[in-house]
Structure formats: C-alpha cells, structure tokens
Design a protein around this motif. Structure first.
Motif, PDB file in Angstrom:
ATOM      1  N   LEU A  56       0.847  -1.199   0.000  1.00 34.68           N
ATOM      2  CA  LEU A  56       0.000   0.000   0.000  1.00 34.68           C
ATOM      3  C   LEU A  56       0.876   1.240   0.000  1.00 34.68           C
ATOM      4  O   LEU A  56       1.958   1.241   0.592  1.00 34.68           O
ATOM      5  N   PRO A  57       0.411   2.309  -0.630  1.00 30.68           N
ATOM      6  CA  PRO A  57       1.215   3.542  -0.575  1.00 30.68           C
ATOM      7  C   PRO A  57       1.313   4.045   0.861  1.00 30.68           C
ATOM      8  O   PRO A  57       0.320   4.024   1.586  1.00 30.68           O
ATOM      9  N   ALA A  58       2.507   4.481   1.236  1.00 29.27           N
ATOM     10  CA  ALA A  58       2.677   5.038   2.587  1.00 29.27           C
ATOM     11  C   ALA A  58       2.015   6.410   2.647  1.00 29.27           C
ATOM     12  O   ALA A  58       2.080   7.163   1.677  1.00 29.27           O
ATOM     13  N   PRO A  59       1.366   6.732   3.768  1.00 25.38           N
ATOM     14  CA  PRO A  59       0.797   8.078   3.912  1.00 25.38           C
ATOM     15  C   PRO A  59       1.873   9.138   3.705  1.00 25.38           C
ATOM     16  O   PRO A  59       2.942   9.062   4.304  1.00 25.38           O
ATOM     17  N   ASN A  60       1.601  10.083   2.849  1.00 28.74           N
ATOM     18  CA  ASN A  60       2.576  11.129   2.544  1.00 28.74           C
ATOM     19  C   ASN A  60       1.831  12.438   2.292  1.00 28.74           C
ATOM     20  O   ASN A  60       1.179  12.600   1.273  1.00 28.74           O
ATOM     21  N   GLU A 100       7.041  20.719   9.874  1.00 31.35           N
ATOM     22  CA  GLU A 100       7.486  19.364  10.221  1.00 31.35           C
ATOM     23  C   GLU A 100       7.237  19.062  11.701  1.00 31.35           C
ATOM     24  O   GLU A 100       6.797  17.969  12.065  1.00 31.35           O
ATOM     25  N   MET A 101       7.517  20.057  12.555  1.00 27.87           N
ATOM     26  CA  MET A 101       7.271  19.856  13.991  1.00 27.87           C
ATOM     27  C   MET A 101       5.774  19.669  14.245  1.00 27.87           C
ATOM     28  O   MET A 101       5.361  18.761  14.968  1.00 27.87           O
ATOM     29  N   ALA A 102       4.951  20.530  13.635  1.00 26.28           N
ATOM     30  CA  ALA A 102       3.509  20.463  13.879  1.00 26.28           C
ATOM     31  C   ALA A 102       2.907  19.190  13.306  1.00 26.28           C
ATOM     32  O   ALA A 102       1.896  18.696  13.799  1.00 26.28           O
ATOM     33  N   ARG A 103       3.528  18.642  12.277  1.00 22.96           N
ATOM     34  CA  ARG A 103       3.053  17.383  11.679  1.00 22.96           C
ATOM     35  C   ARG A 103       3.075  16.258  12.724  1.00 22.96           C
ATOM     36  O   ARG A 103       2.256  15.345  12.697  1.00 22.96           O
ATOM     37  N   VAL A 104       4.015  16.351  13.652  1.00 20.37           N
ATOM     38  CA  VAL A 104       4.074  15.349  14.734  1.00 20.37           C
ATOM     39  C   VAL A 104       3.348  15.862  15.970  1.00 20.37           C
ATOM     40  O   VAL A 104       2.600  15.133  16.612  1.00 20.37           O
ATOM     41  N   ASP A 105       3.566  17.114  16.301  1.00 14.77           N
ATOM     42  CA  ASP A 105       2.889  17.644  17.490  1.00 14.77           C
ATOM     43  C   ASP A 105       2.752  19.171  17.453  1.00 14.77           C
ATOM     44  O   ASP A 105       3.752  19.884  17.585  1.00 14.77           O
ATOM     45  N   CYS A 128      -0.180  20.777  11.047  1.00 14.49           N
ATOM     46  CA  CYS A 128      -1.210  20.134  11.881  1.00 14.49           C
ATOM     47  C   CYS A 128      -2.186  19.360  10.980  1.00 14.49           C
ATOM     48  O   CYS A 128      -2.507  18.192  11.243  1.00 14.49           O
ATOM     49  N   GLY A 129      -2.607  19.980   9.893  1.00 17.88           N
ATOM     50  CA  GLY A 129      -3.501  19.298   8.952  1.00 17.88           C
ATOM     51  C   GLY A 129      -2.811  18.106   8.308  1.00 17.88           C
ATOM     52  O   GLY A 129      -3.399  17.036   8.124  1.00 17.88           O
ATOM     53  N   MET A 130      -1.528  18.268   8.017  1.00 17.83           N
ATOM     54  CA  MET A 130      -0.746  17.204   7.374  1.00 17.83           C
ATOM     55  C   MET A 130      -0.647  15.979   8.292  1.00 17.83           C
ATOM     56  O   MET A 130      -0.840  14.837   7.855  1.00 17.83           O
ATOM     57  N   GLY A 131      -0.355  16.234   9.572  1.00 13.66           N
ATOM     58  CA  GLY A 131      -0.260  15.125  10.533  1.00 13.66           C
ATOM     59  C   GLY A 131      -1.581  14.406  10.672  1.00 13.66           C
ATOM     60  O   GLY A 131      -1.639  13.164  10.658  1.00 13.66           O
ATOM     61  N   ALA A 132      -2.667  15.158  10.781  1.00 14.50           N
ATOM     62  CA  ALA A 132      -3.993  14.541  10.938  1.00 14.50           C
ATOM     63  C   ALA A 132      -4.341  13.718   9.699  1.00 14.50           C
ATOM     64  O   ALA A 132      -4.864  12.600   9.795  1.00 14.50           O
ATOM     65  N   TYR A 133      -4.029  14.257   8.511  1.00 13.80           N
ATOM     66  CA  TYR A 133      -4.297  13.539   7.256  1.00 13.80           C
ATOM     67  C   TYR A 133      -3.513  12.228   7.206  1.00 13.80           C
ATOM     68  O   TYR A 133      -4.063  11.166   6.866  1.00 13.80           O
ATOM     69  N   GLU A 134      -2.234  12.282   7.537  1.00 17.12           N
ATOM     70  CA  GLU A 134      -1.410  11.066   7.441  1.00 17.12           C
ATOM     71  C   GLU A 134      -1.880  10.000   8.429  1.00 17.12           C
ATOM     72  O   GLU A 134      -1.936   8.815   8.094  1.00 17.12           O
ATOM     73  N   HIS A 135      -2.239  10.410   9.640  1.00 16.28           N
ATOM     74  CA  HIS A 135      -2.752   9.434  10.616  1.00 16.28           C
ATOM     75  C   HIS A 135      -4.079   8.856  10.134  1.00 16.28           C
ATOM     76  O   HIS A 135      -4.332   7.655  10.281  1.00 16.28           O
ATOM     77  N   ALA A 136      -4.933   9.709   9.576  1.00 14.77           N
ATOM     78  CA  ALA A 136      -6.246   9.238   9.120  1.00 14.77           C
ATOM     79  C   ALA A 136      -6.088   8.263   7.964  1.00 14.77           C
ATOM     80  O   ALA A 136      -6.782   7.219   7.900  1.00 14.77           O
ATOM     81  N   PHE A 181      -4.599  16.278  17.448  1.00 16.82           N
ATOM     82  CA  PHE A 181      -4.556  17.300  16.392  1.00 16.82           C
ATOM     83  C   PHE A 181      -5.883  18.070  16.342  1.00 16.82           C
ATOM     84  O   PHE A 181      -5.914  19.277  16.149  1.00 16.82           O
ATOM     85  N   PHE A 182      -6.973  17.309  16.507  1.00 16.90           N
ATOM     86  CA  PHE A 182      -8.314  17.904  16.459  1.00 16.90           C
ATOM     87  C   PHE A 182      -8.460  18.981  17.541  1.00 16.90           C
ATOM     88  O   PHE A 182      -8.927  20.096  17.275  1.00 16.90           O
ATOM     89  N   ALA A 183      -8.016  18.650  18.754  1.00 21.01           N
ATOM     90  CA  ALA A 183      -8.139  19.606  19.861  1.00 21.01           C
ATOM     91  C   ALA A 183      -7.151  20.771  19.700  1.00 21.01           C
ATOM     92  O   ALA A 183      -7.518  21.943  19.857  1.00 21.01           O
TER      93      ALA A 183
END
Ligand SMILES: Cc1cc2nc3c(=O)[nH]c(=O)nc-3n(C[C@H](O)[C@H](O)[C@H](O)COP(=O)(O)OP(=O)(O)OC[C@H]3O[C@@H](n4cnc5c(N)ncnc54)[C@H](O)[C@@H]3O)c2cc1C
Length: 412
Positions: A22-26, A105-110, A281-289, A380-382
C-alpha cells in the motif's frame, strides 16, 4: 521527503491477498519540500527524525498529563536549530522558507511542540532580533539560540486580546534609569517555566507601546500562575503573568522599538509561522487518518476502499496541499523582502480554516476512535482550536486583509 512503504496490520481478505504494497501516507503530495536545497533538506530530515524518534512516542502522555517534556530538550539542543532564520549572534541562520518547513514538520508530529518552539524562536527571539540594540542582541540572542535561555512573549491581557493594538492596560513608567511595570498578561506560552519574557506595555509618558526584556526568575514583583484546564495544546504551559511594581533597567527596554508598529513587525513574521504550523497540523492529521483507513476493516474490507472515505481523504489532501503551496510562496516573499502584514494575515486565516476542516474530517474518518488520544488524531483535532484563535483570530486577520484590498478600514 520519501517515507517507507507500509504493509502491516492488513488482515487477510481477497483485496489484501493481492499483496500489493500500500502507498505510505505522505502529506507532501506536490513535493513542496523539493523547493529546499540539499543542505536545507538534510536539516529537515534531521528534524523529522528528531520529532519521530524523540517526541512522537512520548507526547500523548505529556498531553494527557498537561505537562511539558523537558526530557527532550537536550536532544533538541543537539539539533542546533535555535535562531533559525536569523543571522549572526550564534543563530542558526537559513532562509525563512527553511524555518517554515521546520515549523510544519514539527507540527506534523505535534502542534504543541511546534508552538513551544515558535514562541521561543519566533516571538521571543524575533522581538530581540528585530527590536534590540546591537548590545542587546549580543547579550540575549546567543544563549537563546543555544536554547539555554528560553523566552516567552507577553502581549495579550485578561481584558485585552484582539484589541492589543490600541488598548494595552499594562503600564510602564520611567523612574530614573529604570522602568516600573504594572499589569497582567494572559495566555503566555512557556511563561510558567521559562527564563525571560518580552513584555509589551504602554508608556504612561508618551502613551506608546514599548517592549521590555524581563528576567522571570530574578525580578521582584513578577509572578506567573499556570493556566489550568485547557482542552488544546496541553503540552504548552501557558501562564497568567502578574507584574506588581516590577523594576526593569532601561538597558532592558528594546531600544529600536518605538510603538505598536514595531510589535506588529514581530507578529507579521510569526503569523506566517503559524500558517506553516497549521499546515503541518492538517498534514499530521491527514497522514494518521490515511494510515487508519488502510488498516481498519469494516464489511470485510479496509475502510480506505470505500468511496465516501476516499472522498474525505482527497478533500483533506486538497486542503493540506493548497496550504503548503500558499505558505511556500509566503516565505519566498518574506525572503525577497516583500512580505506585508496583509500577506501574512491572509495565510494565517486561510490555513487555519483549512486545518480546522481537515482535522474534523480526520476525526470523522476514525469514527469513535477519533475521540481517543490513543489514535493521535484527537490531539490534532483539539490542538487545532488554539492555532485557529491565537496570533490574531480569523476575524482580526480578515479585517487586516479587508483593509488592504478595499482601502477601507472596518476595524471598530
Ligand atoms: C493556547 C493559546 C496560546 C496563546 N499564547 C499567547 C502568547 O504566547 N502570548 C500572547 O501575548 N498571547 C497569547 N495568546 C493569546 C491570543 O493571541 C488571543 O487569545 C487572541 O489574540 C484572541 O484574543 P482573546 O482570546 O482575548 O479574544 P477576544 O479578543 O476577546 O475575541 C473574542 C471573539 O470576538 C471576536 N472579535 C473581537 N473583536 C472583533 C471585531 N472588531 N470584529 C469582529 N470580531 C471581533 C474575535 O475574533 C473572537 O472570535 C494565546 C492564546 C491561546 C488560546
């Protein structure tokens, strides 16, 4: 940046028995990181490795505990990214574009971690870099760039938020070779534990706003109460600062600053940074989703194979990609010396709106698990709610844009 492919957690089904990886979330669909040069890209990879190795595994617990992860500060210092975007005075240097990518990049994780860093590196260091005299920069910036001295930025007050431009109630009164500060500052990130505060106060002599470097731990009359019960950015420690006849030497007044216009110069720079954080923040939430959609089965199939789920994912990716393209150009304009308040305001307003929509879709995609911290997306949502409101609400940034494009001020 290339990310490894993911095949784990797929339960056997006719679909998955095809054994196609499967393609990795990116979240970098348009390869915007390619706008960095090789050296910058290397630094970004180091930041990604730091965030994924040192921060990601521990951050949910700190979020739940409403605590800051001091344990990661030594490794952060090792990255040597203090003073990113500033030149000289022990600072890392580099372009505004690189600084933006690091914040994303930082916000993508936290998002909390990127906020902590943004308050120190952007708001606090930026105030000294833009408004300090040569001596002040020589004195304060090297230890701040080394992350040995951590700063905060005190502008907002309990009764004055959006209206800080004309309504600050904290006062500064000249007394010989010192100033006496009185008043309160609310919401100040890092304040409960950091070393220095940039305090903005109204000079009772000329009624202009001036900036002061206040040493938190040694200034009599300066106290900080931690703000409790936040539902967003719980890792960032926010404080209510009270100044009761605090004496600050004249040498700690930001010498190049004369009015709120100078405060606004700092905000212009950091609002651009918040647009980058919102994008991350949106990027991190998208990749996790997306990762969740690939591993979660319903009706015997991964939910990522359902058309309506793919619709959510494509909309999220569209938001993230549009925001990335916008902030890349924003930072290029900043590096070209063309950035105006209204450019930063449009990006802050647009990217935070898109982020809020994206994290809500990500939460929706996870169903009930979307409200559990265990699956990351809830954090991320909160956190998105705080990014949406701080550094100028959507309404305030819209008014700044509205004035620039129509020629009419709609500020009350
Ligand atoms: C987590 C967090 C961290 C923060 N960190 C810092 C920090 O480190 N340093 C710092 O100085 N501040 C910080 N802030 C403060 C932040 O910048 C303010 O919360 C923000 O500017 C909004 O001010 P307010 O909360 O007082 O809202 P208010 O100004 O009271 O606004 C309330 C609502 O009214 C709307 N509104 C107000 N005036 C108008 C108008 N004229 N037209 C239309 N709508 C209007 C606003 O848009 C908003 O929706 C932080 C805030 C949060 C939540």
């Amino acid at each position: 940046m290339a990310t490894p492919t993911v095949t784990k957690d797929i339960k056997p089904s006719k679909e998955s028995l095809k054994t196609v990886p499967l393609p990795a979330p990116n979240g970098d669909f348009y390869e915007v990181t390619e706008s960095l040069n090789a050296e910058e890209l290397n630094l970004l990879k180091e930041v990604r490795a730091f965030m994924e190795t040192n921060v990601a595994p521990i951050i949910t617990k700190y979020w739940a505990d409403d605590a800051f992860p001091f344990e990661v500060l030594p490794a952060l210092r090792g990255l040597k990214i203090g003073g990113l975007g500033y030149h000289g005075y022990g600072c890392r240097g580099g372009s505004t574009l690189l600084d933006g990518f690091v914040q994303m990049e930082m916000a993508r994780v936290d998002p909390s971690f990127s906020t902590f860093f943004g308050v120190h590196n952007g708001l606090a260091m930026g105030s000294v870099y833009l408004g300090g005299s040569e001596e002040q920069k020589q004195k304060w910036l090297p230890p701040m760039a080394g992350l040995e001295t951590i700063g905060c930025f005190g502008l907002t007050e309990p009764l004055v938020g959006s209206g800080t431009g004309g309504g600050l109630t904290t006062t500064a009164k000249r007394d010989g070779d010192a100033w006496v500060l009185n008043g309160q500052k609310k919401w100040i990130g890092n304040a409960p534990w950091c070393d220095v505060s940039i305090i903005w106060a109204r000079d009772v002599g000329d009624n202009q706003v001036k900036g002061f470097i206040v040493e938190n731990k040694t200034t009599p009359g300066f106290s900080v109460e931690k703000i409790q019960n936040k539902i967003a950015l719980r890792v960032v420690q926010n404080g209510l600062i009270t100044m009761d006849n605090c004496r600050v030497p004249e040498e700690n007044r930001l010498q190049a600053d004369a009015s709120f216009r100078d405060t606004a110069k700092v905000l212009r720079m950091t609002r651009a940074g918040v647009a980058w954080m919102a994008t991350g923040c949106g990027m991190g939430a998208y990749e996790h989703a997306l990762a969740y959609a690939q591993k979660r089965f319903q009706f015997g199939k991964p939910i990522g194979s359902f058309q309506l789920v793919q619709d959510l994912l494509a909309k999220m990716l569209g938001n993230v990609t549009a925001s990335q393209c916008m902030v890349v150009r924003l930072s290029q304009m900043q590096d070209e010396g063309k950035l105006k308040d209204h450019h930063a305001s449009l990006a802050k307003a647009f990217c935070t709106v898109r982020m809020r929509e994206t994290v809500a879709w990500a939460r929706e995609l996870l169903g009930g698990n979307g409200i559990l911290l265990d699956e990351q997306v809830a954090r991320f949502f909160a956190d998105a709610e705080a990014l949406y409101s701080y550094e100028g609400t959507r309404e305030m940034n819209t008014l700044i844009v509205g004035k620039a494009i129509t020629g009419f001020s709609a500020f009350v």
